[in-house]
Motif scaffolding. Sequence first.
Motif, PDB file in Angstrom:
ATOM      1  N   ILE A  38      36.411  35.549  34.970  1.00  0.00           N
ATOM      2  CA  ILE A  38      35.783  35.686  33.650  1.00  0.00           C
ATOM      3  C   ILE A  38      34.731  34.597  33.437  1.00  0.00           C
ATOM      4  CG2 ILE A  38      37.733  36.844  32.545  1.00  0.00           C
ATOM      5  CD1 ILE A  38      38.536  34.138  31.299  1.00  0.00           C
ATOM      6  N   SER A  39      33.732  34.951  32.649  1.00  0.00           N
ATOM      7  CA  SER A  39      32.699  33.987  32.248  1.00  0.00           C
ATOM      8  C   SER A  39      32.593  34.015  30.730  1.00  0.00           C
ATOM      9  CB  SER A  39      31.346  34.353  32.860  1.00  0.00           C
ATOM     10  OG  SER A  39      31.387  34.189  34.254  1.00  0.00           O
ATOM     11  N   LYS A  84      33.186  37.907  29.527  1.00  0.00           N
ATOM     12  CA  LYS A  84      32.917  39.114  30.316  1.00  0.00           C
ATOM     13  C   LYS A  84      33.432  38.880  31.724  1.00  0.00           C
ATOM     14  CE  LYS A  84      28.465  37.423  31.735  1.00  0.00           C
ATOM     15  NZ  LYS A  84      27.068  37.537  31.812  1.00  0.00           N
ATOM     16  N   PRO A  85      33.692  39.951  32.470  1.00  0.00           N
ATOM     17  CA  PRO A  85      34.030  39.755  33.875  1.00  0.00           C
ATOM     18  C   PRO A  85      32.839  39.080  34.559  1.00  0.00           C
ATOM     19  CG  PRO A  85      34.525  42.004  33.183  1.00  0.00           C
ATOM     20  CD  PRO A  85      33.732  41.354  32.080  1.00  0.00           C
ATOM     21  N   THR A  86      33.091  38.084  35.368  1.00  0.00           N
ATOM     22  CA  THR A  86      32.018  37.285  35.953  1.00  0.00           C
ATOM     23  C   THR A  86      30.976  38.127  36.679  1.00  0.00           C
ATOM     24  OG1 THR A  86      33.441  35.371  36.105  1.00  0.00           O
ATOM     25  CG2 THR A  86      31.517  35.363  37.520  1.00  0.00           C
ATOM     26  N   GLY A  88      30.741  41.469  36.304  1.00  0.00           N
ATOM     27  CA  GLY A  88      30.682  42.764  35.635  1.00  0.00           C
ATOM     28  C   GLY A  88      31.607  43.797  36.248  1.00  0.00           C
ATOM     29  N   GLY A  89      31.087  45.000  36.436  1.00  0.00           N
ATOM     30  CA  GLY A  89      31.877  46.098  36.982  1.00  0.00           C
ATOM     31  C   GLY A  89      32.395  45.830  38.387  1.00  0.00           C
ATOM     32  N   ALA A  90      31.692  45.004  39.152  1.00  0.00           N
ATOM     33  CA  ALA A  90      32.139  44.686  40.515  1.00  0.00           C
ATOM     34  C   ALA A  90      33.470  43.935  40.492  1.00  0.00           C
ATOM     35  CB  ALA A  90      31.079  43.866  41.249  1.00  0.00           C
ATOM     36  N   THR A  91      33.678  43.104  39.473  1.00  0.00           N
ATOM     37  CA  THR A  91      34.948  42.380  39.342  1.00  0.00           C
ATOM     38  C   THR A  91      36.082  43.378  39.126  1.00  0.00           C
ATOM     39  OG1 THR A  91      33.837  40.446  38.399  1.00  0.00           O
ATOM     40  CG2 THR A  91      36.204  40.630  38.009  1.00  0.00           C
ATOM     41  N   ILE A  92      35.892  44.293  38.189  1.00  0.00           N
ATOM     42  CA  ILE A  92      36.920  45.287  37.886  1.00  0.00           C
ATOM     43  C   ILE A  92      37.164  46.190  39.092  1.00  0.00           C
ATOM     44  CG2 ILE A  92      37.559  47.218  36.375  1.00  0.00           C
ATOM     45  CD1 ILE A  92      37.532  44.424  34.997  1.00  0.00           C
ATOM     46  N   ALA A  93      36.111  46.627  39.757  1.00  0.00           N
ATOM     47  CA  ALA A  93      36.252  47.515  40.921  1.00  0.00           C
ATOM     48  C   ALA A  93      37.029  46.837  42.044  1.00  0.00           C
ATOM     49  CB  ALA A  93      34.868  47.953  41.417  1.00  0.00           C
ATOM     50  N   ALA A  94      36.749  45.570  42.300  1.00  0.00           N
ATOM     51  CA  ALA A  94      37.459  44.851  43.364  1.00  0.00           C
ATOM     52  C   ALA A  94      38.932  44.682  43.015  1.00  0.00           C
ATOM     53  CB  ALA A  94      36.810  43.489  43.607  1.00  0.00           C
ATOM     54  N   LEU A  95      39.230  44.324  41.772  1.00  0.00           N
ATOM     55  CA  LEU A  95      40.622  44.155  41.355  1.00  0.00           C
ATOM     56  C   LEU A  95      41.378  45.482  41.389  1.00  0.00           C
ATOM     57  CD1 LEU A  95      40.191  41.638  38.401  1.00  0.00           C
ATOM     58  CD2 LEU A  95      40.877  41.137  40.758  1.00  0.00           C
ATOM     59  N   LEU A  96      40.712  46.550  40.991  1.00  0.00           N
ATOM     60  CA  LEU A  96      41.334  47.869  41.032  1.00  0.00           C
ATOM     61  C   LEU A  96      41.657  48.264  42.477  1.00  0.00           C
ATOM     62  CD1 LEU A  96      42.262  50.420  39.564  1.00  0.00           C
ATOM     63  CD2 LEU A  96      39.908  51.257  39.723  1.00  0.00           C
ATOM     64  N   GLU A  97      40.724  48.050  43.383  1.00  0.00           N
ATOM     65  CA  GLU A  97      40.963  48.363  44.792  1.00  0.00           C
ATOM     66  C   GLU A  97      42.140  47.546  45.343  1.00  0.00           C
ATOM     67  OE1 GLU A  97      38.878  48.075  49.199  1.00  0.00           O
ATOM     68  OE2 GLU A  97      37.574  47.967  47.429  1.00  0.00           O
ATOM     69  N   GLN A 122      41.399  36.831  26.169  1.00  0.00           N
ATOM     70  CA  GLN A 122      40.124  36.917  26.885  1.00  0.00           C
ATOM     71  C   GLN A 122      40.240  37.878  28.065  1.00  0.00           C
ATOM     72  OE1 GLN A 122      39.247  32.862  27.967  1.00  0.00           O
ATOM     73  NE2 GLN A 122      37.947  32.563  26.191  1.00  0.00           N
ATOM     74  N   LEU A 123      41.296  37.711  28.847  1.00  0.00           N
ATOM     75  CA  LEU A 123      41.492  38.571  30.018  1.00  0.00           C
ATOM     76  C   LEU A 123      41.698  40.024  29.598  1.00  0.00           C
ATOM     77  CD1 LEU A 123      43.753  36.161  32.055  1.00  0.00           C
ATOM     78  CD2 LEU A 123      41.429  36.864  32.674  1.00  0.00           C
ATOM     79  N   GLU A 124      42.373  40.228  28.503  1.00  0.00           N
ATOM     80  CA  GLU A 124      42.583  41.575  27.980  1.00  0.00           C
ATOM     81  C   GLU A 124      41.256  42.197  27.543  1.00  0.00           C
ATOM     82  OE1 GLU A 124      44.945  42.581  24.184  1.00  0.00           O
ATOM     83  OE2 GLU A 124      46.421  42.422  25.803  1.00  0.00           O
ATOM     84  N   ARG A 125      40.423  41.427  26.812  1.00  0.00           N
ATOM     85  CA  ARG A 125      39.117  41.927  26.370  1.00  0.00           C
ATOM     86  C   ARG A 125      38.222  42.294  27.547  1.00  0.00           C
ATOM     87  NH1 ARG A 125      39.183  37.379  22.614  1.00  0.00           N
ATOM     88  NH2 ARG A 125      37.500  36.390  23.798  1.00  0.00           N
ATOM     89  N   CYS A 126      38.388  41.613  28.661  1.00  0.00           N
ATOM     90  CA  CYS A 126      37.572  41.883  29.853  1.00  0.00           C
ATOM     91  C   CYS A 126      38.162  42.977  30.733  1.00  0.00           C
ATOM     92  CB  CYS A 126      37.440  40.611  30.698  1.00  0.00           C
ATOM     93  SG  CYS A 126      36.455  39.332  29.947  1.00  0.00           S
ATOM     94  N   GLY A 127      39.365  43.440  30.408  1.00  0.00           N
ATOM     95  CA  GLY A 127      40.007  44.463  31.223  1.00  0.00           C
ATOM     96  C   GLY A 127      40.641  43.924  32.488  1.00  0.00           C
TER      97      GLY A 127
END
Length: 173
Positions: A38-39, A84-86, A88-97, A122-127
Motif C-alpha cells: 500500500i501507498s 492505494k495499492p502500491t 494499482g491493479g498489478a498488486t491485486i492481480a499478483a496477490l490473487l494469483e 487501509q488494507l480493506e479499502r485497498c482490497g
Amino acid sequence: HYDTPTLSLVKSLPNISALPPLCAAGDTLYLDLDETLISAEPDAAEVSAKALANALHQHGADPSSSWEAACFVWEAFQGPCAVKPTEGGATIAALLELRQRGLHMVGITARAPSVSRETELQLERCGILRFLSPLTLGDISEAEGPTMPPLTHRHGIIYCTGSRKVHRTPNPH
C-alpha cells in the motif's frame, strides 16, 4: 549473527508482478505493507515523517524527541489518509494469483499495534486485507521495557512496532 543461507532467500524484485513465478504452492510469504502493498498520500507517507523529524531537529529539538513527535503525527494521519495499492491493479492481480495457487501471505510492518485498526481499514479499502491470513497469534515476543512493546501478530499482520524506531535517529536522506 545472520544465517547467510536464510538471507539468500530474501529477494528484491523490480515489481510485484515478478513475485508469483518465484513461489510454490504452500509457501508462506511475508510482505512489507508500506510502499510494497500500500501507498499512502504524501502527508501520511514515511518520507514525510522523516522530513518532519529532520525539520524539528534543525529547529533545535533533540533527535530522539524529533523522531518521536514525527512518529506520533504519522500515526495520527493513518486513519483518515487516502491509500492505494502500491502498483494499482498489478498488486491485486499478483496477490490473487498467489492466493489461487495456495500460498499463505502475512503482512509485516514497522507500525505499532496501536494503529492496527487503522492499518486493517487501509488494507480493506485497498482490497488487500482479504489476501492476508486471518490468523492472530497475539504477542510473539516479550516486551523489552516500557518503550519497546512485543512483536504482535493480528489478523495476518506482524507489527514490529514503530516505537522501536524512536531510539534511532532516522536518516533524512
